[in-house]
Design a protein around this motif. Structure first.
Motif, short mmCIF file in Angstrom:
data_model
loop_
_atom_site.label_atom_id
_atom_site.label_comp_id
_atom_site.label_asym_id
_atom_site.label_seq_id
_atom_site.Cartn_x
_atom_site.Cartn_y
_atom_site.Cartn_z
N UNK A 229 34.05 50.20 41.31
CA UNK A 229 34.34 49.16 42.35
C UNK A 229 34.19 48.43 40.78
N UNK A 230 33.13 48.22 39.90
CA UNK A 230 33.54 46.99 39.00
C UNK A 230 34.94 47.23 38.21
N UNK A 231 35.28 48.38 37.92
CA UNK A 231 36.37 48.19 36.93
C UNK A 231 37.68 48.38 37.79
N UNK A 232 37.48 47.84 39.14
CA UNK A 232 38.75 47.56 39.71
C UNK A 232 39.34 46.09 39.48
N UNK A 233 39.98 45.51 39.92
CA UNK A 233 40.69 44.00 39.78
C UNK A 233 40.29 43.39 41.17
N UNK A 234 40.58 42.49 40.92
CA UNK A 234 40.32 41.50 42.51
C UNK A 234 40.84 41.82 43.28
#
Length: 442
Positions: A229-234
């Protein structure tokens, strides 16, 4: 349905002789009975390579040039599963072989030979067969993908994901592995959604109290999900939230909760709906206490502190037992006619004074039964008589009834005065003599 021996023989023949009869390949519907086909699907979902090969071969026969859209999606789904399960995964294959050596499972994935493993001639032959099967399935998948549209590929992936999601925690964990497979072609947001859904599901008490920890002490689903999740864009995080919600819509626990909520909603709206269709209502929450007293009198539930007017898990389970005893479908939420039946039976058959009181109120106000002051008056007479008998032996009552019954005795007395006034106001030709307790629920 075939016997187990006959079924195994049929599957073995289909699997082991498939390449030998390539020119005679037939579709699944022509090879297997419905029951056989379903067993193959269950085994294939669980990871059995032979079942996956049997389905992949008949779902995408090389002798069929044109396939209907639904048939193509079906074949893509099972071939994708087979391709992903046969893809190298060192940790998974090592554990599979280890469990096989311990005699905990009777099949292996044949993920390759490690330096410290010794294989028999038969096992080496099986590896060769398995390698041939994998190559065959991958060739079929490549051929189908070349002619498939993006919509068909997405539909096959969605169907496979939906089947795993409906298996609950186990299926979601299988799906996390699928998202790491190249052939599944999961987006980063979808992969994060699957891992997050699996982490939430496996964190539930019913799982943590049964299953052990991972083989790696510093690894857990939530950490893996948070990393993705942390690696995803907004934008991808918002998309991930929607994809996760879609996955959880098929979660068995969520479906059960939605079913309970819907049933409670129906209870609120229906309550004691009149049997003769005249629209009379006794709202659900008002009915809950009456139902609880009746179920207790009939022996379907035991209270420590007495009815609480909350249609919760204990009341739901008691309702299910009552429905089973009456020979009704076990929906766990009583239908209006079932509510009337349990209240009537508790009053007439068990001489429960509180159930007689509730019947009197129903007849007096036209709640669930057609308004009938005569029957309300008769029910209150029975309620008063039975309550007096119970209070004469107060020491034999449970603590909660010793606390509750005096208050209901007061209610019965007040209701009798009110009903008597209403009865006296009736025309003489409407007043009738009391018939008998059994007539209350005729």
């Amino acid at each position: 349905m075939l016997t187990r021996i006959a079924f195994c023989a049929a599957v073995s023949a289909a699997v082991l002789s498939g390449s030998a009869i390539a020119g005679e390949e037939r579709e699944c519907s022509e090879q297997f009975k419905l029951e056989e086909h379903l067993i193959l699907e269950w085994a294939a979902l669980g990871g059995d390579p032979h079942a996956q090969y049997a389905i992949g071969q008949c779902a995408a026969p090389t002798t069929v040039s044109e396939m209907a859209p639904a048939a193509k999606v079906y074949a893509l789904k099972w071939l994708t599963l087979a391709a992903c399960d046969s893809s190298p995964n060192a940790a998974r294959d090592q554990m599979t072989r280890q469990l096989k050596y311990k005699s905990n499972i009777s099949f292996r994935r044949f993920g390759g030979i490690t330096d410290d493993e010794t294989w028999t001639a038969r096992e080496k032959k099986l590896i060769e067969i398995r390698d041939g099967q994998v190559a065959d399935l991958n060739a079929r998948l490549a051929r189908l993908k070349a002619s498939a549209s993006e919509m068909e590929l997405a539909e096959a992936r969605d169907q496979l994901a939906d089947q795993f999601a409906r298996m609950g925690a186990t299926g979601l964990l299988r799906l996390t592995e699928m998202t790491t497979c190249k052939e599944f072609a999961a987006s980063d947001s979808y992969s994060a959604a699957v891992w997050s859904a699996a982490a939430d599901t496996w964190a539930r008490p019913e799982n943590t109290s049964v299953y052990g920890h991972s083989v790696q002490g510093d690894w857990d689903l939530k950490r893996e999900a948070d990393k993705r999740i942390a690696a995803l864009s907004k934008i991808d995080k918002r998309r991930m939230g929607m994809e996760k919600d879609a996955l959880m819509q098929a979660d068995p626990a969520r479906l059960a909760a939605l079913e309970d909520a819907a049933a409670l909603g129906r209870l609120e709206k229906l309550g004691f709906a009149s049997a003769n269709g005249d629209g009379l209502q006794f709202t659900g929450r008002a009915a809950t206490t009456a139902v609880q007293f009746a179920l207790e009198s009939l022996g379907y539930i035991t209270f420590v502190n007495g009815p609480d007017n909350d249609y919760g898990p204990s009341t739901i389970e008691a309702a299910r037992r009552a429905q089973a005893a009456y020979g009704h479908p076990e929906t766990r939420f009583l239908a209006p006619e079932e509510i009337r039946q349990v209240v009537c039976d508790a009053a007439v058959k068990k001489a429960d004074p509180v159930s007689y009181y509730h019947l009197a109120m129903m007849y007096s106000e036209g709640l669930g039964f057609k308004k009938d002051v005569n029957l309300a008056r008769l029910a209150l007479d029975q309620a008063e008589e039975n309550m007096s008998a119970r209070l004469m032996h107060e020491s034999a009552l449970p603590d909660w009834k010793r606390r509750a019954y005096p208050a209901y005795a007061t209610k019965i007395s007040a209701a009798k005065s009110s009903i008597e006034e209403s009865w006296q106001a009736l025309p003489k030709h409407v007043q009738s003599a009391a018939l008998g307790a059994e007539s209350i629920c005729r």
